[in-house]
Design a protein around this motif. Structure first.
Motif, PDB file in Angstrom:
ATOM      1  N   VAL A  74       0.825  -1.218   0.000  1.00  0.00           N
ATOM      2  CA  VAL A  74       0.000   0.000   0.000  1.00  0.00           C
ATOM      3  C   VAL A  74       0.859   1.269   0.000  1.00  0.00           C
ATOM      4  CG1 VAL A  74      -2.006  -1.086   1.057  1.00  0.00           C
ATOM      5  CG2 VAL A  74      -0.209  -0.103   2.520  1.00  0.00           C
ATOM      6  N   GLY A  75       2.144   1.145   0.272  1.00  0.00           N
ATOM      7  CA  GLY A  75       2.982   2.343   0.245  1.00  0.00           C
ATOM      8  C   GLY A  75       4.320   2.113   0.908  1.00  0.00           C
ATOM      9  N   SER A  76       5.270   2.998   0.608  1.00  0.00           N
ATOM     10  CA  SER A  76       6.618   2.837   1.152  1.00  0.00           C
ATOM     11  C   SER A  76       6.721   3.522   2.522  1.00  0.00           C
ATOM     12  CB  SER A  76       7.634   3.451   0.181  1.00  0.00           C
ATOM     13  OG  SER A  76       7.260   4.801  -0.058  1.00  0.00           O
ATOM     14  N   ASN A  77       5.700   4.271   2.883  1.00  0.00           N
ATOM     15  CA  ASN A  77       5.750   5.022   4.149  1.00  0.00           C
ATOM     16  C   ASN A  77       5.102   4.258   5.297  1.00  0.00           C
ATOM     17  OD1 ASN A  77       3.285   5.123   2.875  1.00  0.00           O
ATOM     18  ND2 ASN A  77       2.733   7.123   3.721  1.00  0.00           N
ATOM     19  N   VAL A  78       4.690   3.024   5.022  1.00  0.00           N
ATOM     20  CA  VAL A  78       4.073   2.243   6.108  1.00  0.00           C
ATOM     21  C   VAL A  78       4.883   0.972   6.342  1.00  0.00           C
ATOM     22  CG1 VAL A  78       1.737   3.106   5.665  1.00  0.00           C
ATOM     23  CG2 VAL A  78       2.552   1.049   4.466  1.00  0.00           C
ATOM     24  N   PRO A  79       4.831   0.434   7.564  1.00  0.00           N
ATOM     25  CA  PRO A  79       5.596  -0.785   7.855  1.00  0.00           C
ATOM     26  C   PRO A  79       5.036  -1.991   7.087  1.00  0.00           C
ATOM     27  CG  PRO A  79       4.209  -0.205   9.732  1.00  0.00           C
ATOM     28  CD  PRO A  79       4.087   0.921   8.757  1.00  0.00           C
ATOM     29  N   ALA A 142     -11.613  -4.683   2.115  1.00  0.00           N
ATOM     30  CA  ALA A 142     -13.014  -4.282   1.885  1.00  0.00           C
ATOM     31  C   ALA A 142     -13.325  -2.993   2.645  1.00  0.00           C
ATOM     32  CB  ALA A 142     -13.946  -5.404   2.314  1.00  0.00           C
ATOM     33  N   GLY A 143     -12.774  -2.890   3.867  1.00  0.00           N
ATOM     34  CA  GLY A 143     -13.030  -1.708   4.689  1.00  0.00           C
ATOM     35  C   GLY A 143     -12.133  -0.543   4.335  1.00  0.00           C
ATOM     36  N   GLY A 144     -11.198  -0.800   3.393  1.00  0.00           N
ATOM     37  CA  GLY A 144     -10.265   0.265   3.007  1.00  0.00           C
ATOM     38  C   GLY A 144      -9.394   0.696   4.178  1.00  0.00           C
ATOM     39  N   GLU A 145      -9.076  -0.244   5.042  1.00  0.00           N
ATOM     40  CA  GLU A 145      -8.342   0.139   6.255  1.00  0.00           C
ATOM     41  C   GLU A 145      -7.056  -0.667   6.452  1.00  0.00           C
ATOM     42  OE1 GLU A 145     -11.871   1.518   9.218  1.00  0.00           O
ATOM     43  OE2 GLU A 145     -11.958  -0.578   8.574  1.00  0.00           O
ATOM     44  N   LEU A 146      -6.442  -1.156   5.373  1.00  0.00           N
ATOM     45  CA  LEU A 146      -5.172  -1.882   5.497  1.00  0.00           C
ATOM     46  C   LEU A 146      -4.062  -0.869   5.790  1.00  0.00           C
ATOM     47  CD1 LEU A 146      -3.487  -4.455   5.337  1.00  0.00           C
ATOM     48  CD2 LEU A 146      -3.396  -4.180   2.854  1.00  0.00           C
ATOM     49  N   ALA A 147      -3.540  -0.911   7.026  1.00  0.00           N
ATOM     50  CA  ALA A 147      -2.630   0.138   7.495  1.00  0.00           C
ATOM     51  C   ALA A 147      -1.161  -0.181   7.245  1.00  0.00           C
ATOM     52  CB  ALA A 147      -2.856   0.378   8.988  1.00  0.00           C
ATOM     53  N   CYS A 148      -0.852  -1.404   6.820  1.00  0.00           N
ATOM     54  CA  CYS A 148       0.537  -1.813   6.572  1.00  0.00           C
ATOM     55  C   CYS A 148       0.608  -2.533   5.232  1.00  0.00           C
ATOM     56  CB  CYS A 148       1.024  -2.769   7.661  1.00  0.00           C
ATOM     57  SG  CYS A 148       0.829  -2.172   9.342  1.00  0.00           S
ATOM     58  N   ASN A 149       1.828  -2.592   4.680  1.00  0.00           N
ATOM     59  CA  ASN A 149       2.035  -3.522   3.581  1.00  0.00           C
ATOM     60  C   ASN A 149       1.937  -4.928   4.173  1.00  0.00           C
ATOM     61  OD1 ASN A 149       2.627  -1.419   1.722  1.00  0.00           O
ATOM     62  ND2 ASN A 149       4.682  -1.269   2.635  1.00  0.00           N
ATOM     63  N   ILE A 150       1.392  -5.850   3.380  1.00  0.00           N
ATOM     64  CA  ILE A 150       1.210  -7.216   3.910  1.00  0.00           C
ATOM     65  C   ILE A 150       1.773  -8.227   2.929  1.00  0.00           C
ATOM     66  CG2 ILE A 150      -1.144  -7.330   2.955  1.00  0.00           C
ATOM     67  CD1 ILE A 150      -1.905  -8.938   5.496  1.00  0.00           C
ATOM     68  N   LYS A 151       2.526  -9.165   3.466  1.00  0.00           N
ATOM     69  CA  LYS A 151       3.094 -10.252   2.664  1.00  0.00           C
ATOM     70  C   LYS A 151       2.717 -11.570   3.334  1.00  0.00           C
ATOM     71  CE  LYS A 151       7.085  -7.474   1.158  1.00  0.00           C
ATOM     72  NZ  LYS A 151       8.567  -7.319   1.200  1.00  0.00           N
ATOM     73  N   PHE A 152       2.316 -12.530   2.532  1.00  0.00           N
ATOM     74  CA  PHE A 152       1.957 -13.863   3.061  1.00  0.00           C
ATOM     75  C   PHE A 152       2.987 -14.886   2.593  1.00  0.00           C
ATOM     76  CE2 PHE A 152      -2.154 -11.770   3.177  1.00  0.00           C
ATOM     77  CZ  PHE A 152      -2.767 -12.277   4.309  1.00  0.00           C
ATOM     78  N   ILE A 153       3.494 -15.666   3.527  1.00  0.00           N
ATOM     79  CA  ILE A 153       4.267 -16.843   3.139  1.00  0.00           C
ATOM     80  C   ILE A 153       3.647 -18.040   3.859  1.00  0.00           C
ATOM     81  CG2 ILE A 153       6.012 -16.281   4.898  1.00  0.00           C
ATOM     82  CD1 ILE A 153       8.025 -17.782   3.102  1.00  0.00           C
ATOM     83  N   PHE A 457       0.217  -1.412  15.086  1.00  0.00           N
ATOM     84  CA  PHE A 457       1.610  -1.573  14.682  1.00  0.00           C
ATOM     85  C   PHE A 457       2.015  -0.383  13.796  1.00  0.00           C
ATOM     86  CE2 PHE A 457       5.020  -3.554  11.977  1.00  0.00           C
ATOM     87  CZ  PHE A 457       5.962  -3.668  12.997  1.00  0.00           C
ATOM     88  N   ALA A 458       1.112   0.002  12.885  1.00  0.00           N
ATOM     89  CA  ALA A 458       1.390   1.152  12.013  1.00  0.00           C
ATOM     90  C   ALA A 458       1.562   2.419  12.862  1.00  0.00           C
ATOM     91  CB  ALA A 458       0.278   1.343  11.006  1.00  0.00           C
ATOM     92  N   GLU A 459       0.736   2.563  13.858  1.00  0.00           N
ATOM     93  CA  GLU A 459       0.809   3.760  14.723  1.00  0.00           C
ATOM     94  C   GLU A 459       2.119   3.786  15.514  1.00  0.00           C
ATOM     95  OE1 GLU A 459      -4.031   3.997  15.525  1.00  0.00           O
ATOM     96  OE2 GLU A 459      -2.639   3.706  17.212  1.00  0.00           O
ATOM     97  N   MET A 460       2.543   2.640  16.023  1.00  0.00           N
ATOM     98  CA  MET A 460       3.704   2.605  16.932  1.00  0.00           C
ATOM     99  C   MET A 460       5.029   2.675  16.191  1.00  0.00           C
ATOM    100  SD  MET A 460       2.438  -0.198  19.670  1.00  0.00           S
ATOM    101  CE  MET A 460       0.949   0.069  20.640  1.00  0.00           C
TER     102      MET A 460
END
Lengths: 461, 461
Positions: A74-79, A142-153, A457-460
């Motif tokens: 979602v962006g380079s500025n988020v964890p 769906a809620g448009g509230e993904l606050a971090c980049n997410i990777k699944f392994i 986590f994004a906030e901290m």
């Protein structure tokens, strides 16, 4: 996060149905006859990640079972959070002890799960817990509230030692770069006692073969005059522990991290009832290393257990035979600072050294896992604690678990990543046992808690 | 007895073909799935006895497998011989260790059997040895030289403890009245060293169940804190013998008949090569009770052997489980004056007494057999010795065997009958093992020797 939580509430039934479909796939990684089923489970995850809104979701073949990787940037500025889980499951046997077929999930109420639990192999370990993350991801999208980049392994060899995961991590360090690894493959103390696992035991697993005569013999003609490999194996196993139930392998305890009196006192404060514990597994009495409590024996102390033994005639009736060979599977749980490779070597050397000259002994290492301890003052831990406090209404207890999650150490070594173990299972879920189950309460609580972790986590960070 | 011997020589091929047909019937008495096969084997014997010239041959049903009885009465002025044998066989597993299917007999040459041996389950124990008597009977009838009344009692439960034979003997004492019981279910020392078994060990066979937790548990969560039934069973088994390999059960040796120095010296004179013995079963070293020779350990000393053990995960790969239950089958070979019922009780009480409080132990007796010693100065022994001397060209050696033939004691108790054990097998025939076989030399030598026994027994009575 009302949008996300509303979406979860509106889709609970579908989230459950999808998990049941996944549980119907017998993805037993230890049994080569299920190779195709394991593959199907991987494809199922790939599809669901794509549907949930991943930028990409792919299947990476390995020498063994495939690894599913998916991501949403979602962006380079988020964890960035790397979610780890596994879609393979333990073998279901002994089948005759299951009340319902292991791969035909049914929902039943229990004392601990009044609102119902899903009975099926993998319902908790780890399909149910892993799939919470897929659905939480879908809800945040769906809620448009993904606050971090997410990777699944999501791998398919956790139950057989994750042999090919290490290679995969080495080859894809870049792709897997993250600020924290998030794993739900552990448990909470109780549904009203949330907890976060901050320590895990390591593992050394070996297989033993003892050979006496070159063929099965008649015990009447040969009994008393030749080495019986089953008797010999029993004697060798018995000699591995002393009368204080300490493990008799020279050097075994050398590297063991001993806890301070304060740490042990802190552990003792965690809610635990020995009576309830014994009752839950039908024991009149517990046993273990002298000088340690049951909770300590199951978490901060190393162990040696025979996981399987076989030899000679095991069928109906009587056969007076002296077997040519006897076998055992033996595993040791390790605590911080014990190295599985070193322990495996110590065991191998010791076991071969105590074999009587009349038999041949073969020791084959299966797999190992490094013990791990995770910090309680990191943003990730604090975010997980805050998320759980919000959904459970209680501050979670930091807890040292007895099981092993080999990959925690792998992520540390190869990706230089810390892991937070935010699991939602219960000890009573009977993972690795017949009638494994996972509470609907726990499944939905996980899906609701995970998005909050991302938020905090994004906030901290 | 030229008529008889000529008939044998003219019918050797048919005698072999008939045995092969019998060996093709998988009459495994221990496995209920083979009940119908066991019945077929009984009918086979009944038919052949009738064809051979029996006055009558009948199948008597029992609570278990049927008993075949047949007789030919030639007169009240001649002695009566009761031939005992069994048509049931040991289970064939482990199947993967057979070079050819156990119930598809093949003839192959071996070092010990240059003229060929019959490879099949039961070829020696006891179909092959029993059927020699049926064919010898046919030959004596054809030659008009049957010198004694002859009665056959062929049972189908020898490999599972002959439970119903005792009842049958009690109910038919009259019908079974005899001057001697003749049995071929033992061996000779070598094809050029004829011998007659004059002693047999008894047997006590039990099954053990050790229960820890009420379900299989995850060894990571519970390992170290709960009793592992496999570890416990191993420790209990190990404790059953001391460092001198003497059996650690209080009272176990109380009734053991100790041989005199003279008797032991006599035994030591029987031809035996420890090197050849070790080589034949692929051992670098033997082991057994301190202070006794290999031959003594295998014949005049009692033993304790685990015949089978199983528990936990025994499949492919690794499963980190603590089993709820572990099992073992344990048998003890007994020597003269030891009573199987008493030993079974001693074992049961001792084994239950050493169980740790954290587990439940169940001991289930399977079956027992009294040890036996037969006299060497009786007309029957002397007749057997003379018959063997004539066919082997050598005086047979009196020999104490290690195996058990429970019925020898039964015949003594119930019918007040003595038994002569004129067997023709070899230790190397692998009875109770994969690739059981029986030499053509031994099969034909038996058929030739048996009629001479009748001749000399009739003369000596």
């Amino acid at each position: 996060m009302s949008g996300t939580q509303d979406f979860i509430n509106q889709n609970k039934d579908r989230f459950l149905e999808e998990l049941l479909d996944l549980l119907r796939i017998p993805s037993v990684s230890a049994d080569s006859r299920h190779k195709a089923d394991v593959k199907r489970a991987a494809e199922f995850i790939q599809t669901k990640l794509t549907e949930a809104g991943a930028d990409r979701a792919e299947i990476y073949e390995t020498k063994g079972h495939p690894i599913v990787y998916g991501e949403k940037i979602v962006g380079s500025n988020v964890p960035t959070v790397l979610v780890y889980g596994h879609y393979d499951v333990q073998p279901p046997d002994p089948l005759d002890l299951w009340d319902s077929p292991p791969f035909e999930p049914v929902i039943k109420k229990t004392d601990i799960h009044p609102e119902g639990a899903i009975f099926a192999r993998g319902s908790c370990d780890d399909k149910g817990q892993m799939y919470m993350h897929v659905k939480a991801f879908e809800a945040m999208m769906a809620g448009g509230e993904l606050a971090c980049n997410i990777k699944f392994i999501i791998e398919g060899e956790e139950e057989v030692g994750s042999d090919n995961l290490e290679i995969f991590l080495e080859e894809h360090k870049e792709m897997l770069a993250n600020d924290i690894v998030l794993v739900s493959d552990t448990g909470i103390i109780a549904n009203d006692v949330p907890s976060i696992t901050v320590g895990l035991r390591g593992l050394s697993y070996l297989e033993i073969e003892v050979t006496g005569p070159n063929r099965d013999l008649h015990s009447g003609l040969y009994g008393g005059a030749v080495p019986n490999p089953i008797n010999v194996l029993s004697e060798m196993i018995a000699s591995l522990k002393d009368e204080k139930k300490r493990i008799n392998i020279p050097g075994f305890y050398n590297d063991v991290l001993e806890l301070t009196a304060e740490e042990r006192a802190a552990m003792a404060r965690a809610p635990f009832s020995l009576e309830a514990y014994k009752k839950s597994i039908g024991l009149s009495d517990v046993e273990g290393e002298e000088g340690y409590s049951t909770m300590e024996r199951a978490s901060i102390r190393p162990t040696l257990d025979v996981n399987g033994i076989w030899g000679g005639y095991t069928g109906e009736g009587a056969k007076t035979v002296i077997a040519s060979k006897a076998y055992a599977k033996i595993s040791m749980r390790l605590v911080p600072h014990q190295d599985p490779d070193k322990i495996t070597e110590l065991f191998q050397n010791h076991f071969e050294s105590i074999a009587p000259p009349s038999v041949k002994v073969k020791v084959t290492p299966h797999h190992g896992a490094l013990p791990a301890v995770t910090p309680t003052d990191s943003p990730a831990y604090l975010a997980a604690a805050k998320a759980m406090k919000e959904t459970f209404g209680k501050e979670p207890v930091p807890f040292r678990g007895g099981g092993s999650i080999p990959i925690v150490a792998l992520f540390e070594q190869i990706l230089d990543s810390k892991t937070v173990l935010m699991g939602f299972g219960l000890d009573s879920d009977a993972i690795h046992s017949p009638n494994e189950h996972y509470g609907l309460f726990n499944y939905y609580k996980g899906i609701e808690t995970i998005p909050l972790f991302y938020k905090y986590f994004a906030e901290m960070k």
